[in-house]
Design a protein around this motif. Structure first.
Motif, PDB file in Angstrom:
ATOM      1  N   ASP A  86      -6.459 -14.963   9.470  1.00 18.77           N
ATOM      2  CA  ASP A  86      -5.159 -14.425   9.869  1.00 18.77           C
ATOM      3  C   ASP A  86      -4.209 -14.409   8.672  1.00 18.77           C
ATOM      4  OD1 ASP A  86      -3.303 -13.449  11.849  1.00 18.77           O
ATOM      5  OD2 ASP A  86      -2.390 -15.448  11.869  1.00 18.77           O
ATOM      6  N   TYR A  87      -4.143 -15.519   7.943  1.00 12.39           N
ATOM      7  CA  TYR A  87      -3.300 -15.587   6.753  1.00 12.39           C
ATOM      8  C   TYR A  87      -3.771 -14.620   5.677  1.00 12.39           C
ATOM      9  CZ  TYR A  87      -1.370 -19.981   8.635  1.00 12.39           C
ATOM     10  OH  TYR A  87      -0.757 -20.934   9.406  1.00 12.39           O
ATOM     11  N   ALA A  88      -5.089 -14.470   5.550  1.00 10.16           N
ATOM     12  CA  ALA A  88      -5.634 -13.569   4.535  1.00 10.16           C
ATOM     13  C   ALA A  88      -5.204 -12.130   4.803  1.00 10.16           C
ATOM     14  CB  ALA A  88      -7.157 -13.677   4.499  1.00 10.16           C
ATOM     15  N   GLU A  89      -5.254 -11.730   6.057  1.00  9.62           N
ATOM     16  CA  GLU A  89      -4.811 -10.374   6.406  1.00  9.62           C
ATOM     17  C   GLU A  89      -3.341 -10.188   6.041  1.00  9.62           C
ATOM     18  OE1 GLU A  89      -4.681  -7.307  10.192  1.00  9.62           O
ATOM     19  OE2 GLU A  89      -5.034  -9.428  10.571  1.00  9.62           O
ATOM     20  N   ASP A  90      -2.525 -11.171   6.382  1.00  7.63           N
ATOM     21  CA  ASP A  90      -1.094 -11.079   6.086  1.00  7.63           C
ATOM     22  C   ASP A  90      -0.824 -11.012   4.590  1.00  7.63           C
ATOM     23  OD1 ASP A  90      -0.432 -11.137   8.756  1.00  7.63           O
ATOM     24  OD2 ASP A  90       0.169 -13.251   8.767  1.00  7.63           O
ATOM     25  N   VAL A  91      -1.430 -11.920   3.827  1.00  7.72           N
ATOM     26  CA  VAL A  91      -1.131 -11.972   2.396  1.00  7.72           C
ATOM     27  C   VAL A  91      -1.627 -10.720   1.680  1.00  7.72           C
ATOM     28  CG1 VAL A  91      -3.167 -13.254   1.573  1.00  7.72           C
ATOM     29  CG2 VAL A  91      -1.001 -13.507   0.405  1.00  7.72           C
ATOM     30  N   LEU A  92      -2.797 -10.220   2.064  1.00  2.00           N
ATOM     31  CA  LEU A  92      -3.302  -9.005   1.424  1.00  2.00           C
ATOM     32  C   LEU A  92      -2.389  -7.821   1.754  1.00  2.00           C
ATOM     33  CD1 LEU A  92      -5.451  -7.672  -0.345  1.00  2.00           C
ATOM     34  CD2 LEU A  92      -6.762  -7.241   1.742  1.00  2.00           C
ATOM     35  N   ASN A  93      -2.005  -7.689   3.010  1.00  2.88           N
ATOM     36  CA  ASN A  93      -1.106  -6.595   3.392  1.00  2.88           C
ATOM     37  C   ASN A  93       0.214  -6.655   2.633  1.00  2.88           C
ATOM     38  OD1 ASN A  93      -2.725  -5.215   5.241  1.00  2.88           O
ATOM     39  ND2 ASN A  93      -2.138  -6.568   6.913  1.00  2.88           N
ATOM     40  N   LEU A  94       0.789  -7.846   2.539  1.00  2.12           N
ATOM     41  CA  LEU A  94       2.065  -7.987   1.831  1.00  2.12           C
ATOM     42  C   LEU A  94       1.930  -7.705   0.342  1.00  2.12           C
ATOM     43  CD1 LEU A  94       3.494 -11.125   3.644  1.00  2.12           C
ATOM     44  CD2 LEU A  94       4.411  -8.795   3.721  1.00  2.12           C
ATOM     45  N   MET A  95       0.863  -8.173  -0.271  1.00  5.10           N
ATOM     46  CA  MET A  95       0.672  -7.946  -1.703  1.00  5.10           C
ATOM     47  C   MET A  95       0.420  -6.470  -1.991  1.00  5.10           C
ATOM     48  SD  MET A  95       1.301 -10.794  -3.088  1.00  5.10           S
ATOM     49  CE  MET A  95       0.741 -10.619  -4.750  1.00  5.10           C
ATOM     50  N   LEU A  96      -0.345  -5.795  -1.142  1.00  5.21           N
ATOM     51  CA  LEU A  96      -0.589  -4.363  -1.335  1.00  5.21           C
ATOM     52  C   LEU A  96       0.704  -3.570  -1.139  1.00  5.21           C
ATOM     53  CD1 LEU A  96      -4.030  -4.070   0.454  1.00  5.21           C
ATOM     54  CD2 LEU A  96      -3.600  -3.761  -1.995  1.00  5.21           C
ATOM     55  N   MET A 108      -1.326   4.123   3.334  1.00  3.75           N
ATOM     56  CA  MET A 108      -2.711   4.193   2.942  1.00  3.75           C
ATOM     57  C   MET A 108      -3.423   2.941   3.439  1.00  3.75           C
ATOM     58  SD  MET A 108      -4.429   4.700  -0.790  1.00  3.75           S
ATOM     59  CE  MET A 108      -4.665   6.443  -0.680  1.00  3.75           C
ATOM     60  N   LYS A 109      -4.689   3.066   3.763  1.00  5.52           N
ATOM     61  CA  LYS A 109      -5.484   1.925   4.220  1.00  5.52           C
ATOM     62  C   LYS A 109      -6.390   1.455   3.094  1.00  5.52           C
ATOM     63  CE  LYS A 109      -5.392   2.763   9.049  1.00  5.52           C
ATOM     64  NZ  LYS A 109      -5.734   2.014  10.192  1.00  5.52           N
ATOM     65  N   TYR A 110      -6.546   0.146   3.013  1.00  2.75           N
ATOM     66  CA  TYR A 110      -7.402  -0.467   2.006  1.00  2.75           C
ATOM     67  C   TYR A 110      -8.355  -1.442   2.680  1.00  2.75           C
ATOM     68  CZ  TYR A 110      -3.671   1.057  -1.160  1.00  2.75           C
ATOM     69  OH  TYR A 110      -2.757   1.791  -1.856  1.00  2.75           O
ATOM     70  N   VAL A 111      -9.509  -1.620   2.069  1.00  2.00           N
ATOM     71  CA  VAL A 111     -10.463  -2.630   2.507  1.00  2.00           C
ATOM     72  C   VAL A 111     -10.954  -3.341   1.254  1.00  2.00           C
ATOM     73  CG1 VAL A 111     -12.671  -3.076   3.629  1.00  2.00           C
ATOM     74  CG2 VAL A 111     -11.192  -1.262   4.492  1.00  2.00           C
ATOM     75  N   PHE A 112     -10.670  -4.640   1.168  1.00  2.00           N
ATOM     76  CA  PHE A 112     -11.086  -5.433   0.022  1.00  2.00           C
ATOM     77  C   PHE A 112     -12.004  -6.554   0.483  1.00  2.00           C
ATOM     78  CE2 PHE A 112      -7.419  -3.441  -1.873  1.00  2.00           C
ATOM     79  CZ  PHE A 112      -7.785  -3.303  -3.200  1.00  2.00           C
ATOM     80  N   PRO A 113     -13.109  -6.778  -0.248  1.00  2.00           N
ATOM     81  CA  PRO A 113     -13.965  -7.915   0.104  1.00  2.00           C
ATOM     82  C   PRO A 113     -13.248  -9.227  -0.192  1.00  2.00           C
ATOM     83  CG  PRO A 113     -14.794  -6.828  -1.873  1.00  2.00           C
ATOM     84  CD  PRO A 113     -13.640  -6.013  -1.375  1.00  2.00           C
ATOM     85  N   ALA A 114     -13.539 -10.223   0.619  1.00  2.00           N
ATOM     86  CA  ALA A 114     -12.954 -11.553   0.452  1.00  2.00           C
ATOM     87  C   ALA A 114     -14.074 -12.573   0.313  1.00  2.00           C
ATOM     88  CB  ALA A 114     -12.089 -11.908   1.655  1.00  2.00           C
ATOM     89  N   VAL A 115     -13.805 -13.607  -0.470  1.00  2.00           N
ATOM     90  CA  VAL A 115     -14.716 -14.738  -0.587  1.00  2.00           C
ATOM     91  C   VAL A 115     -14.068 -15.900   0.162  1.00  2.00           C
ATOM     92  CG1 VAL A 115     -15.824 -16.369  -2.149  1.00  2.00           C
ATOM     93  CG2 VAL A 115     -15.623 -13.961  -2.804  1.00  2.00           C
ATOM     94  N   ILE A 116     -14.785 -16.416   1.149  1.00  2.00           N
ATOM     95  CA  ILE A 116     -14.274 -17.506   1.973  1.00  2.00           C
ATOM     96  C   ILE A 116     -15.131 -18.739   1.700  1.00  2.00           C
ATOM     97  CG2 ILE A 116     -13.805 -18.299   4.319  1.00  2.00           C
ATOM     98  CD1 ILE A 116     -13.788 -15.243   5.064  1.00  2.00           C
ATOM     99  N   THR A 117     -14.477 -19.832   1.320  1.00  2.00           N
ATOM    100  CA  THR A 117     -15.205 -21.071   1.049  1.00  2.00           C
ATOM    101  C   THR A 117     -14.559 -22.218   1.820  1.00  2.00           C
ATOM    102  OG1 THR A 117     -13.859 -21.429  -0.938  1.00  2.00           O
ATOM    103  CG2 THR A 117     -15.996 -20.393  -1.252  1.00  2.00           C
ATOM    104  N   TRP A 118     -15.382 -23.173   2.203  1.00  2.00           N
ATOM    105  CA  TRP A 118     -14.902 -24.381   2.868  1.00  2.00           C
ATOM    106  C   TRP A 118     -14.805 -25.488   1.837  1.00  2.00           C
ATOM    107  CZ3 TRP A 118     -12.450 -26.365   6.743  1.00  2.00           C
ATOM    108  CH2 TRP A 118     -12.564 -27.719   7.029  1.00  2.00           C
TER     109      TRP A 118
END
Length: 76
Positions: free
Chosen positions: A43-53, A1-11
């Motif tokens: 890049d890390y965000a994509e990896d961590v979200l995919n692994l957690m899902l 299944m495909k998911y799309v989740f909004p992310a908050v990116i802060t510096w």
């Protein structure tokens, strides 16, 4: 299944990193990461979200519905 989740990116000037948080995952499996560059953080965000899902699906954890991006409150 495909998911799309909004992310908050802060510096963070103090730590010199970008923080990426997925607010919809709080209270379920909490998903966040960081990176020294925006590219690295994304890049890390994509990896961590995919692994957690994937892990949540494997463990039978209900995946929350993603919020509408207009409803996400981001820090200034």
């Amino acid at each position: 299944m495909k998911y799309v989740f909004p992310a908050v990116i802060t510096w963070d000037n103090e730590d010199n990193v970008y923080y990426v948080d997925f607010p919809d995952t709080e209270g379920y499996f909490g998903c966040f990461t960081d990176g020294e560059t925006l590219y690295e953080a994304l890049d890390y965000a994509e990896d961590v979200l995919n692994l957690m899902l994937w892990s949540a699906e494997e463990d039978g954890i209900t995946i929350p519905k993603p919020s509408d991006i207009k409803d996400i409150k981001a820090p200034d």
